[in-house]
Motif scaffolding. Structure first.
Motif, PDB file in Angstrom:
ATOM      1  N   ARG A  10       4.742  61.108  72.845  1.00  0.00           N
ATOM      2  CA  ARG A  10       5.284  62.333  72.241  1.00  0.00           C
ATOM      3  C   ARG A  10       5.341  63.454  73.267  1.00  0.00           C
ATOM      4  N   ASN A  11       4.274  63.575  74.078  1.00  0.00           N
ATOM      5  CA  ASN A  11       4.256  64.599  75.118  1.00  0.00           C
ATOM      6  C   ASN A  11       5.359  64.371  76.147  1.00  0.00           C
ATOM      7  N   ASP A  12       5.580  63.097  76.514  1.00  0.00           N
ATOM      8  CA  ASP A  12       6.660  62.784  77.446  1.00  0.00           C
ATOM      9  C   ASP A  12       8.018  63.169  76.857  1.00  0.00           C
ATOM     10  N   ALA A  13       8.211  62.896  75.568  1.00  0.00           N
ATOM     11  CA  ALA A  13       9.477  63.245  74.919  1.00  0.00           C
ATOM     12  C   ALA A  13       9.665  64.771  74.888  1.00  0.00           C
ATOM     13  N   VAL A  14       8.606  65.499  74.594  1.00  0.00           N
ATOM     14  CA  VAL A  14       8.687  66.967  74.571  1.00  0.00           C
ATOM     15  C   VAL A  14       8.978  67.489  75.973  1.00  0.00           C
ATOM     16  N   TYR A  15       8.324  66.902  76.970  1.00  0.00           N
ATOM     17  CA  TYR A  15       8.530  67.340  78.348  1.00  0.00           C
ATOM     18  C   TYR A  15       9.964  67.057  78.801  1.00  0.00           C
ATOM     19  N   ALA A  16      10.488  65.900  78.441  1.00  0.00           N
ATOM     20  CA  ALA A  16      11.870  65.566  78.804  1.00  0.00           C
ATOM     21  C   ALA A  16      12.842  66.539  78.150  1.00  0.00           C
ATOM     22  N   GLU A  17      12.621  66.850  76.886  1.00  0.00           N
ATOM     23  CA  GLU A  17      13.477  67.808  76.188  1.00  0.00           C
ATOM     24  C   GLU A  17      13.359  69.198  76.824  1.00  0.00           C
ATOM     25  N   HIS A  18      12.148  69.561  77.207  1.00  0.00           N
ATOM     26  CA  HIS A  18      11.913  70.858  77.860  1.00  0.00           C
ATOM     27  C   HIS A  18      12.692  70.938  79.180  1.00  0.00           C
ATOM     28  N   LYS A  19      12.615  69.861  79.980  1.00  0.00           N
ATOM     29  CA  LYS A  19      13.335  69.854  81.266  1.00  0.00           C
ATOM     30  C   LYS A  19      14.841  69.947  81.055  1.00  0.00           C
ATOM     31  N   ARG A  20      15.368  69.271  80.022  1.00  0.00           N
ATOM     32  CA  ARG A  20      16.806  69.349  79.736  1.00  0.00           C
ATOM     33  C   ARG A  20      17.203  70.767  79.331  1.00  0.00           C
ATOM     34  N   ALA A  21      16.377  71.405  78.501  1.00  0.00           N
ATOM     35  CA  ALA A  21      16.687  72.760  78.045  1.00  0.00           C
ATOM     36  C   ALA A  21      16.642  73.753  79.208  1.00  0.00           C
ATOM     37  N   VAL A  22      15.661  73.611  80.085  1.00  0.00           N
ATOM     38  CA  VAL A  22      15.557  74.509  81.245  1.00  0.00           C
ATOM     39  C   VAL A  22      16.735  74.274  82.190  1.00  0.00           C
ATOM     40  N   ALA A  23      17.111  73.007  82.385  1.00  0.00           N
ATOM     41  CA  ALA A  23      18.251  72.696  83.250  1.00  0.00           C
ATOM     42  C   ALA A  23      19.548  73.261  82.678  1.00  0.00           C
ATOM     43  N   ALA A  24      19.626  73.371  81.345  1.00  0.00           N
ATOM     44  CA  ALA A  24      20.810  73.927  80.691  1.00  0.00           C
ATOM     45  C   ALA A  24      20.814  75.454  80.726  1.00  0.00           C
ATOM     46  N   GLY A  25      19.758  76.056  81.297  1.00  0.00           N
ATOM     47  CA  GLY A  25      19.725  77.516  81.433  1.00  0.00           C
ATOM     48  C   GLY A  25      18.939  78.246  80.359  1.00  0.00           C
ATOM     49  N   GLU A  26      18.308  77.520  79.449  1.00  0.00           N
ATOM     50  CA  GLU A  26      17.513  78.174  78.412  1.00  0.00           C
ATOM     51  C   GLU A  26      16.191  78.651  78.997  1.00  0.00           C
ATOM     52  N   LYS A  27      15.684  79.747  78.462  1.00  0.00           N
ATOM     53  CA  LYS A  27      14.368  80.240  78.860  1.00  0.00           C
ATOM     54  C   LYS A  27      13.349  79.633  77.904  1.00  0.00           C
ATOM     55  N   ARG A  28      12.607  78.656  78.407  1.00  0.00           N
ATOM     56  CA  ARG A  28      11.643  77.919  77.589  1.00  0.00           C
ATOM     57  C   ARG A  28      10.266  78.004  78.234  1.00  0.00           C
ATOM     58  N   VAL A  29       9.224  77.855  77.395  1.00  0.00           N
ATOM     59  CA  VAL A  29       7.833  77.863  77.842  1.00  0.00           C
ATOM     60  C   VAL A  29       7.170  76.610  77.301  1.00  0.00           C
TER      61      VAL A  29
END
Length: 152
Positions: A10-29
């Motif tokens: 689950r953590n890996d899935a969240v991290y992958a989604e986080h990296k995709r969102a940051v790469a798309a230009g979103e400001k995520r924490v």
């Protein structure tokens, strides 16, 4: 801390989604939640982080209480200064608590307001409450990396 393979997936899935969102230009924490799981929060869903150079308070109403005390310190010191000036003594030593109270009031008010707004957004969006520790070791989360409990 003991992690199960399911939690790590689950953590890996969240991290992958986080990296995709940051790469798309979103400001995520990327933060751990109060239950210890990872969650990728939009920037506006994070209020303040207790224990990271700020007050050891974790709720908006706790920060509002600090704000109230700082406001009372400001008003009490201001009254002290005015009374001494009217008596002709000019106690300028009250300027430090006046400035400290004013700065503390404004700072605590801003933190309380931001945390209130963030908590309302999290509630509306169904996001979990962030944990008190804001640190996430990104090196342990790299995708495809063997986890500690897996055998080579």
């Amino acid at each position: 801390m003991f992690y199960t393979s399911e939690q790590e997936r689950r953590n890996d899935a969240v991290y992958a989604e986080h990296k995709r969102a940051v790469a798309a230009g979103e400001k995520r924490v990327l933060r751990t939640t109060s239950t210890g799981e990872l969650h990728s929060y939009p920037g506006e869903e994070i209020g303040f982080t207790p224990g990271r150079g700020q007050a050891q308070v974790s709720t908006w109403w706790g920060m509002a209480i600090i704000c109230t005390f700082m406001g009372l310190m400001f008003l009490g010191s201001l009254v002290m200064l005015i009374v001494t000036l009217l008596q002709g003594h000019g106690e300028w030593g009250a300027l430090f608590p006046i400035l400290l109270g004013a700065f503390g009031f404004l700072y605590a008010f801003a933190l309380s307001r931001d945390e209130y707004r963030a908590s309302q957004l999290r509630k509306r969006r169904g996001s979990p409450k962030p944990g008190t520790s804001g640190r996430v070791d990104i090196n342990l989360l790299e995708l495809g990396q063997k986890h500690r409990d897996e055998q080579p």
